[in-house]
Design a protein around this motif. Structure first.
Motif, mmCIF file in Angstrom:
data_model
loop_
_atom_site.group_PDB
_atom_site.id
_atom_site.type_symbol
_atom_site.label_atom_id
_atom_site.label_comp_id
_atom_site.label_asym_id
_atom_site.label_seq_id
_atom_site.Cartn_x
_atom_site.Cartn_y
_atom_site.Cartn_z
ATOM 1 N N ALA A 164 41.596 14.067 42.513
ATOM 2 C CA ALA A 164 40.635 14.535 41.514
ATOM 3 C C ALA A 164 40.908 15.981 41.117
ATOM 4 N N VAL A 165 41.138 16.825 42.109
ATOM 5 C CA VAL A 165 41.414 18.242 41.837
ATOM 6 C C VAL A 165 42.702 18.385 41.029
ATOM 7 N N SER A 166 43.706 17.578 41.352
ATOM 8 C CA SER A 166 44.973 17.643 40.621
ATOM 9 C C SER A 166 44.818 17.227 39.167
ATOM 10 N N GLN A 167 43.766 16.467 38.878
ATOM 11 C CA GLN A 167 43.486 16.011 37.523
ATOM 12 C C GLN A 167 42.498 16.919 36.796
ATOM 13 N N GLY A 168 42.192 18.061 37.405
ATOM 14 C CA GLY A 168 41.317 19.026 36.755
ATOM 15 C C GLY A 168 39.833 18.797 36.953
ATOM 16 N N MET A 169 39.474 17.947 37.893
ATOM 17 C CA MET A 169 38.065 17.691 38.174
ATOM 18 C C MET A 169 37.589 18.682 39.238
ATOM 19 N N PRO A 170 36.557 19.467 38.958
ATOM 20 C CA PRO A 170 36.127 20.499 39.918
ATOM 21 C C PRO A 170 35.401 19.906 41.114
ATOM 22 N N LEU A 171 35.469 20.599 42.238
ATOM 23 C CA LEU A 171 34.669 20.241 43.401
ATOM 24 C C LEU A 171 33.282 20.847 43.234
ATOM 25 N N GLU A 172 32.262 20.020 43.322
ATOM 26 C CA GLU A 172 30.883 20.448 43.109
ATOM 27 C C GLU A 172 30.250 20.887 44.421
ATOM 28 N N ASP A 173 29.390 21.886 44.339
ATOM 29 C CA ASP A 173 28.549 22.226 45.479
ATOM 30 C C ASP A 173 27.410 21.212 45.544
ATOM 31 N N VAL A 174 27.207 20.638 46.706
ATOM 32 C CA VAL A 174 26.180 19.599 46.861
ATOM 33 C C VAL A 174 24.964 20.197 47.546
ATOM 34 N N GLU A 175 23.842 20.172 46.857
ATOM 35 C CA GLU A 175 22.578 20.627 47.420
ATOM 36 C C GLU A 175 21.579 19.482 47.326
ATOM 37 N N LEU A 176 21.194 18.946 48.471
ATOM 38 C CA LEU A 176 20.307 17.793 48.479
ATOM 39 C C LEU A 176 18.943 18.167 47.911
ATOM 40 N N PRO A 177 18.374 17.320 47.053
ATOM 41 C CA PRO A 177 17.035 17.567 46.538
ATOM 42 C C PRO A 177 16.010 17.640 47.668
ATOM 43 N N ASP A 178 14.917 18.349 47.430
ATOM 44 C CA ASP A 178 13.913 18.575 48.472
ATOM 45 C C ASP A 178 13.374 17.271 49.056
ATOM 46 N N ASP A 179 13.111 16.286 48.194
ATOM 47 C CA ASP A 179 12.551 15.032 48.698
ATOM 48 C C ASP A 179 13.555 14.280 49.553
ATOM 49 N N VAL A 180 14.834 14.404 49.228
ATOM 50 C CA VAL A 180 15.877 13.765 50.026
ATOM 51 C C VAL A 180 15.992 14.444 51.390
ATOM 52 N N VAL A 181 15.966 15.772 51.390
ATOM 53 C CA VAL A 181 16.020 16.520 52.661
ATOM 54 C C VAL A 181 14.846 16.133 53.547
ATOM 55 N N ARG A 182 13.667 16.067 52.957
ATOM 56 C CA ARG A 182 12.467 15.738 53.720
ATOM 57 C C ARG A 182 12.572 14.344 54.338
ATOM 58 N N GLU A 183 13.006 13.376 53.547
ATOM 59 C CA GLU A 183 13.110 12.011 54.068
ATOM 60 C C GLU A 183 14.228 11.912 55.114
ATOM 61 N N TYR A 184 15.306 12.617 54.901
ATOM 62 C CA TYR A 184 16.406 12.608 55.856
ATOM 63 C C TYR A 184 15.981 13.209 57.193
ATOM 64 N N GLU A 185 15.240 14.331 57.158
ATOM 65 C CA GLU A 185 14.764 14.954 58.386
ATOM 66 C C GLU A 185 13.792 14.044 59.129
ATOM 67 N N GLU A 186 12.949 13.340 58.383
ATOM 68 C CA GLU A 186 12.027 12.388 59.011
ATOM 69 C C GLU A 186 12.794 11.247 59.658
ATOM 70 N N TRP A 187 13.835 10.769 58.969
ATOM 71 C CA TRP A 187 14.626 9.663 59.506
ATOM 72 C C TRP A 187 15.328 10.073 60.793
ATOM 73 N N LYS A 188 15.810 11.318 60.864
ATOM 74 C CA LYS A 188 16.553 11.768 62.046
ATOM 75 C C LYS A 188 15.698 11.793 63.308
ATOM 76 N N GLU A 189 14.383 11.765 63.160
ATOM 77 C CA GLU A 189 13.520 11.761 64.335
ATOM 78 C C GLU A 189 13.734 10.512 65.184
ATOM 79 N N THR A 190 14.066 9.419 64.526
ATOM 80 C CA THR A 190 14.347 8.176 65.253
ATOM 81 C C THR A 190 15.797 7.733 65.089
ATOM 82 N N SER A 191 16.405 8.109 63.937
ATOM 83 C CA SER A 191 17.787 7.723 63.610
ATOM 84 C C SER A 191 17.999 6.222 63.738
#
Length: 334
Positions: free
Chosen positions: A149-176
């Motif tokens: 992808a990079v060789s084809q000129g596609m940039p690497l994006e910074d990934v920042e999880l949305p707040d609701d995704v972070v919240r649900e992910y943290e809740e899920w990790k309590e039991t995994s």
């Protein structure tokens, strides 16, 4: 998710569950034929988010783009939608916190390309097309796909999880608890198939996969013949839902081959669901969901799912609408 479900088998269809290609009742047959009348051009996309994707695909086709351009640009709308939690970089992460993306694309000439387990690329569907057109390969994975992808000129994006995704992910990790479900709350894919006015077909499929999946898991979406298949002599099909079950029956390829044998798109989708259920039996309170969409060479279409709740978008000359797919099992929520 619903806390408890009661499943009722469709009385008309239950007796045909284990009989591939069984004839539907006259009433159901006439109803499906009336609903799924032939149209060209035509676009079908999975789920409600397919409506905006269809709109873009239609615009591209009407402005002299190819059917391949249309199915690529259409699903890019969903990939870029920051509200999406099942497609693109704002999708749910895997259980290790990584957002990994899969995509595939297939042209009317039989060429195809796909990528899987790729990170930090905004439009994996475009990367899949570049694999198809710029390399001798069909699939690239992981770091290699990102490097290309990079060789084809596609940039690497910074990934920042949305707040609701972070919240649900943290809740899920309590039991995994690893218990992936592909249902109306976690439908994991946009698949699109389209046909132009000359009868040329193409398809695309892109996803961030099941939320909290095992790191490295790849579903059906980038697998040619499972999540997507196009044969310009016959038709095209795409899939959504629990990818493991779709892979086991080569679902999209199966549907196209059934159409080659004379099934209508609707009949082919229904038989594919029956085949899938023979390998993955449906149990009470199951969260299993799989949906198929198909178009034949004439512009006739079909849609079918394991259980109710599968919606799809359809765009033709008369407009762009959301439809509820027929299904093998109805659900009732208590």
């Amino acid at each position: 998710m619903t806390s408890r479900r009661k499943f009722l088998k469709n009385a008309i269809l239950s007796s045909t569950l284990m009989i591939p290609g069984a004839v539907k009742s006259e009433a159901n047959f006439l109803s499906s034929r009336k609903k799924n009348f032939a149209q060209k051009p035509l676009f079908l996309s999975t789920w409600n988010h397919g409506q905006a994707a269809n709109e873009k695909a239609w615009e591209i086709l009407q402005n002299s783009g190819s059917i391949l351009d249309a199915v690529e640009e259409g699903v890019k709308v969903t990939e870029a939608d920051i509200r999406s939690r099942s497609v693109g970089l704002t999708g749910f992460p895997d259980r290790d916190g990584h957002v990994t993306l899969d995509a595939s694309i297939m042209n009317s000439d039989g060429n195809c390309g796909s990528v899987c387990f790729v990170e930090r690329i905004k439009h994996p569907i475009t990367l899949a097309r570049k694999v198809m057109e710029e390399t001798p390969h069909v699939m690239l994975a992981g770091d290699g796909a990102q490097q290309f992808a990079v060789s084809q000129g596609m940039p690497l994006e910074d990934v920042e999880l949305p707040d609701d995704v972070v919240r649900e992910y943290e809740e899920w990790k309590e039991t995994s608890e690893y218990n992936p479900a592909a249902n109306s709350e976690n439908h994991d894919t946009i698949g699109m198939v389209g046909i132009d006015g000359d009868g040329n077909l193409a398809g695309s499929c892109t996803t961030s996969g099941l939320k909290f999946k095992m790191h490295g898991r790849v579903g059906d979406s980038p697998i040619i013949g499972a999540g997507l298949y196009v044969d310009n002599e016959v038709g095209a099909a795409t899939a959504t839902g629990m990818g493991e079950t779709i892979i086991k029956v080569c679902g999209s390829f199966l549907i196209v081959e059934l159409m080659r044998q004379g099934r209508t798109p609707q009949e082919a989708c229904e038989e594919a669901i029956d085949r899938l259920l023979q390998k993955t039996p449906f149990e009470t309170d199951s969260e299993l969901q799989v949906g198929f969409l198909a178009i034949d060479k004439n512009g006739d279409h079909g849609a079918y799912a394991v259980q109710s709740g599968f919606t799809y978008a359809i765009h033709h000359q008369e407009g762009n609408s959301i439809e509820n797919s027929d299904c093998r099992y109805e659900t009732m929520v208590e």
